[in-house]
Write a protein that holds these residues in place. Sequence first.
Motif, PDB file in Angstrom:
ATOM      1  N   UNK A 272       0.825  -1.211   0.000  1.00 52.97           N
ATOM      2  CA  UNK A 272       0.000   0.000   0.000  1.00 52.97           C
ATOM      3  C   UNK A 272       0.857   1.258   0.000  1.00 52.97           C
ATOM      4  N   UNK A 273       1.976   1.217   0.728  1.00 57.08           N
ATOM      5  CA  UNK A 273       2.854   2.383   0.819  1.00 57.08           C
ATOM      6  C   UNK A 273       4.103   2.242  -0.057  1.00 57.08           C
ATOM      7  N   UNK A 274       4.060   1.255  -0.959  1.00 55.70           N
ATOM      8  CA  UNK A 274       5.145   1.036  -1.929  1.00 55.70           C
ATOM      9  C   UNK A 274       6.503   0.948  -1.233  1.00 55.70           C
ATOM     10  N   UNK A 275       6.546   0.135  -0.205  1.00 56.18           N
ATOM     11  CA  UNK A 275       7.788  -0.049   0.555  1.00 56.18           C
ATOM     12  C   UNK A 275       8.744  -0.927  -0.250  1.00 56.18           C
ATOM     13  N   UNK A 276       9.917  -0.391  -0.549  1.00 58.95           N
ATOM     14  CA  UNK A 276      10.924  -1.158  -1.279  1.00 58.95           C
ATOM     15  C   UNK A 276      12.220  -1.276  -0.492  1.00 58.95           C
ATOM     16  N   UNK A 277      12.413  -0.394   0.486  1.00 58.54           N
ATOM     17  CA  UNK A 277      13.568  -0.491   1.380  1.00 58.54           C
ATOM     18  C   UNK A 277      13.136   0.003   2.759  1.00 58.54           C
ATOM     19  N   UNK A 278      13.863  -0.429   3.755  1.00 61.62           N
ATOM     20  CA  UNK A 278      13.498  -0.097   5.136  1.00 61.62           C
ATOM     21  C   UNK A 278      14.709   0.483   5.880  1.00 61.62           C
ATOM     22  N   UNK A 279      14.437   1.279   6.933  1.00 61.45           N
ATOM     23  CA  UNK A 279      13.130   1.688   7.437  1.00 61.45           C
ATOM     24  C   UNK A 279      12.434   2.671   6.491  1.00 61.45           C
ATOM     25  N   UNK A 280      11.160   2.474   6.346  1.00 62.83           N
ATOM     26  CA  UNK A 280      10.306   3.321   5.511  1.00 62.83           C
ATOM     27  C   UNK A 280       9.339   4.024   6.454  1.00 62.83           C
ATOM     28  N   UNK A 281       9.374   5.352   6.456  1.00 57.94           N
ATOM     29  CA  UNK A 281       8.654   6.129   7.466  1.00 57.94           C
ATOM     30  C   UNK A 281       7.426   6.821   6.884  1.00 57.94           C
ATOM     31  N   UNK A 282       6.301   6.616   7.543  1.00 60.54           N
ATOM     32  CA  UNK A 282       5.026   7.199   7.113  1.00 60.54           C
ATOM     33  C   UNK A 282       4.470   8.040   8.257  1.00 60.54           C
ATOM     34  N   UNK A 283       4.075   9.249   7.946  1.00 62.28           N
ATOM     35  CA  UNK A 283       3.457  10.123   8.954  1.00 62.28           C
ATOM     36  C   UNK A 283       2.080  10.551   8.437  1.00 62.28           C
TER      37      UNK A 283
END
Length: 214
Positions: free
Chosen positions: A180-191
Amino acid sequence: MVIDENSTKILRQKFEKEMRREVNLKVFLDEKERIEGSRKFIEEFLKELGEISAGKINFEIYSIRSEEAKKYSVDNAPTILIDPDSSYKIVYLGLPLGEEAWAFIDTIVQVSKDESSLSNKSKEKLKQLNEEREIVTFVTPTCPYCPYQVLLANNIAIEAKGLVKSFCVDALEFPELADKFEVSSVPHNVINGNTSSIGIQPEEKFVDDVIKGG
């Protein structure tokens, strides 16, 4: 044993020295395990933490379909809430495995102190916050950098108690959320529902991001 003998010794000293009060965890599980053996692992892991901490870390397990799950608006499993009855909003979606285990434990210790480990400058800045914020940090168990970002987000939730909700989400256990948030690498931060940054963020910058809302 989930926790090895050497780690047990280190943790016992840490809990004895640093923990100031009991911390209660609420764990929500489903009969259909996302990872085989996850229920057994989390039960044993938290039981051992309770023993090592001399009873300062307590936990209760509930079904994802329980009234308690409805009360706390929990609709994913496994979910762990850290001391929610003390108004903290710190949520783990997935098991605190691998690298994430130490940040999970450090968060519990900070909650027991009822204070964050943020700098005085960050604490002053967060006094400006008068609206709710939601931080989501996507991680993987093998990422050595993720725990630092998760701990930063959790400390902001501790400092801005009741206003900031911090989620640590295992991207491998919850691929639907990662997609949903198109995470491809981490850490991936959403606010507040929008990707704010990728990678470890400097404390001052990330606090500013939270105050701005992303």
